[in-house]
Design an enzyme around this catalytic site. Structure first.
Site, PDB file in Angstrom:
ATOM      1  N   GLU A  78       3.427   6.199  -6.992  1.00 57.82           N
ATOM      2  CA  GLU A  78       3.085   4.926  -6.329  1.00 57.82           C
ATOM      3  C   GLU A  78       1.880   4.263  -6.990  1.00 57.82           C
ATOM      4  O   GLU A  78       1.364   3.267  -6.472  1.00 57.82           O
ATOM      5  CB  GLU A  78       2.741   5.177  -4.851  1.00 57.82           C
ATOM      6  CG  GLU A  78       3.840   5.792  -4.033  1.00 57.82           C
ATOM      7  CD  GLU A  78       4.756   4.737  -3.422  1.00 57.82           C
ATOM      8  OE1 GLU A  78       4.507   3.549  -3.650  1.00 57.82           O
ATOM      9  OE2 GLU A  78       5.713   5.136  -2.744  1.00 57.82           O
ATOM     10  N   HIS A  80      -1.496   5.776   2.369  1.00 56.16           N
ATOM     11  CA  HIS A  80      -0.137   5.623   2.873  1.00 56.16           C
ATOM     12  C   HIS A  80       0.249   6.933   3.551  1.00 56.16           C
ATOM     13  O   HIS A  80       0.081   8.006   2.978  1.00 56.16           O
ATOM     14  CB  HIS A  80       0.843   5.317   1.734  1.00 56.16           C
ATOM     15  CG  HIS A  80       2.275   5.516   2.155  1.00 56.16           C
ATOM     16  ND1 HIS A  80       2.830   4.843   3.220  1.00 56.16           N
ATOM     17  CD2 HIS A  80       3.238   6.338   1.691  1.00 56.16           C
ATOM     18  CE1 HIS A  80       4.082   5.242   3.374  1.00 56.16           C
ATOM     19  NE2 HIS A  80       4.357   6.156   2.471  1.00 56.16           N
ATOM     20  N   HIS A 134       2.802   8.740   7.176  1.00 61.37           N
ATOM     21  CA  HIS A 134       3.960   8.591   8.058  1.00 61.37           C
ATOM     22  C   HIS A 134       3.611   8.964   9.496  1.00 61.37           C
ATOM     23  O   HIS A 134       4.040  10.017   9.980  1.00 61.37           O
ATOM     24  CB  HIS A 134       5.107   9.505   7.572  1.00 61.37           C
ATOM     25  CG  HIS A 134       5.521   9.302   6.150  1.00 61.37           C
ATOM     26  ND1 HIS A 134       6.146  10.276   5.389  1.00 61.37           N
ATOM     27  CD2 HIS A 134       5.425   8.219   5.336  1.00 61.37           C
ATOM     28  CE1 HIS A 134       6.412   9.807   4.176  1.00 61.37           C
ATOM     29  NE2 HIS A 134       5.976   8.562   4.113  1.00 61.37           N
ATOM     30  N   HIS A 172       9.390   3.511   7.866  1.00 57.54           N
ATOM     31  CA  HIS A 172       8.851   4.330   6.780  1.00 57.54           C
ATOM     32  C   HIS A 172       7.443   4.851   7.100  1.00 57.54           C
ATOM     33  O   HIS A 172       7.281   6.046   7.330  1.00 57.54           O
ATOM     34  CB  HIS A 172       8.869   3.512   5.475  1.00 57.54           C
ATOM     35  CG  HIS A 172       8.358   4.259   4.290  1.00 57.54           C
ATOM     36  ND1 HIS A 172       8.469   3.798   3.008  1.00 57.54           N
ATOM     37  CD2 HIS A 172       7.696   5.450   4.190  1.00 57.54           C
ATOM     38  CE1 HIS A 172       7.925   4.666   2.176  1.00 57.54           C
ATOM     39  NE2 HIS A 172       7.449   5.666   2.861  1.00 57.54           N
TER      40      HIS A 172
HETATM   41 ZN   LIG Z   1       6.151   7.212   2.392  1.00 54.43          ZN
END
Ligand SMILES: [Zn+2]
Length: 260
Positions: A109, A132, A134, A205
């Site tokens: 990423e 980032h 979840h 996501h």
């Molecule tokens: Zn992810």
């Protein structure tokens, strides 16, 4: 520098404990340029120049700590330099080299995270960390159209407990479902952050959050997810929670000088 890396390790441990970081899920990048000393400047590169895939003009000479590709947050928590690396952006703003401690390849990423950092610097932002992850309850919310309407989730989450608005005063931006790792997703994330959010939700996501340091980015996600848990707890008790009133939330913003 050491302190910043330790904050990353501590945050990675929290992500794992919360169940937000299954397998190699999630990413962390931190712009550590301000902590680079003379000794670090003289470090020889461990790799030849690696293309970023983009030209990011505001990152010239910047240094980043990046989670390694395919690395697990739970491993990073006890060994941040074995599961991540320090990179520096070369003067052409299109390549980077890994400098320390080992040549751990950064997250796939990286182009999207670096694009966000480039945008932050371009806009004079004091934010240096991006996260980032979840968060279970927040992701669950995005499986209902109702909560994907602009600021519908923000208002509900803020109304669950006053601290949510106080500690995440810009609320939760929404980015519709897009292919993970795509540049399209990165661009839409930047556009949504630009609408005055620190945390944006990627439909079905996870979240992408920015703040001054990684612990603060984590805290914003944590308070939002706590509010989602309170909402769910009330629903599990068999009723729709009342939520604080618009008047109570306006009073909060006035008294504490909040952004929205
Ligand atoms: Zn992810």
């Amino acid at each position: 520098m050491k302190e910043e890396i330790l904050k990353v390790a501590e945050t990675a441990g929290y992500l794992w404990e919360k169940g937000w970081a299954e397998r190699n899920g999630g990413n962390i990048t931190v712009n550590i340029t301000e902590w680079v000393d003379e000794e670090m400047l003289s470090l020889p590169p461990l790799t030849p120049p690696i293309p970023i895939g983009k030209v990011l003009p505001h990152l010239k000479g910047c240094w980043f700590y990046c989670k390694g590709t395919q690395k697990r947050m739970r491993d990073l928590a006890r060994d941040p330099m074995g599961n991540g690396s320090i990179i520096r952006i070369l003067p052409d703003c299109a390549h980077y080299e890994i400098v320390a401690d080992k040549s751990v390849a950064p997250t796939s990423e990286l182009p999207s995270h670096l694009s966000v950092h480039d945008w932050l610097l371009e806009n004079g932002s004091p934010y240096r960390a991006s996260l980032h992850t979840h968060p279970i309850e927040l992701v669950a919310l995005t499986h209902s159209r109702k909560w994907l309407e602009k600021d519908a989730a923000t208002k509900m989450l803020w109304s669950m407990i006053p601290e949510t608005k106080a500690f995440c005063p810009k609320g939760l931006g929404i980015v519709p479902y897009m292919l993970p790792s795509s540049m399209e997703l990165a661009m839409e994330t930047i556009r949504t952050l630009g609408e005055n959010y620190d945390v944006v939700m990627w439909e079905k996501h996870g979240v992408f959050a920015v703040d001054t340091d990684i612990m603060s980015a984590f805290d914003q996600v944590d308070v939002l997810n706590k509010a989602a848990q309170i909402y769910i707890a009330a629903r599990n008790m068999g009723f729709e929670p009342e939520g604080m009133s618009e008047k109570q939330m306006a009073e909060l913003s006035r008294e504490f000088g909040l952004a929205k």
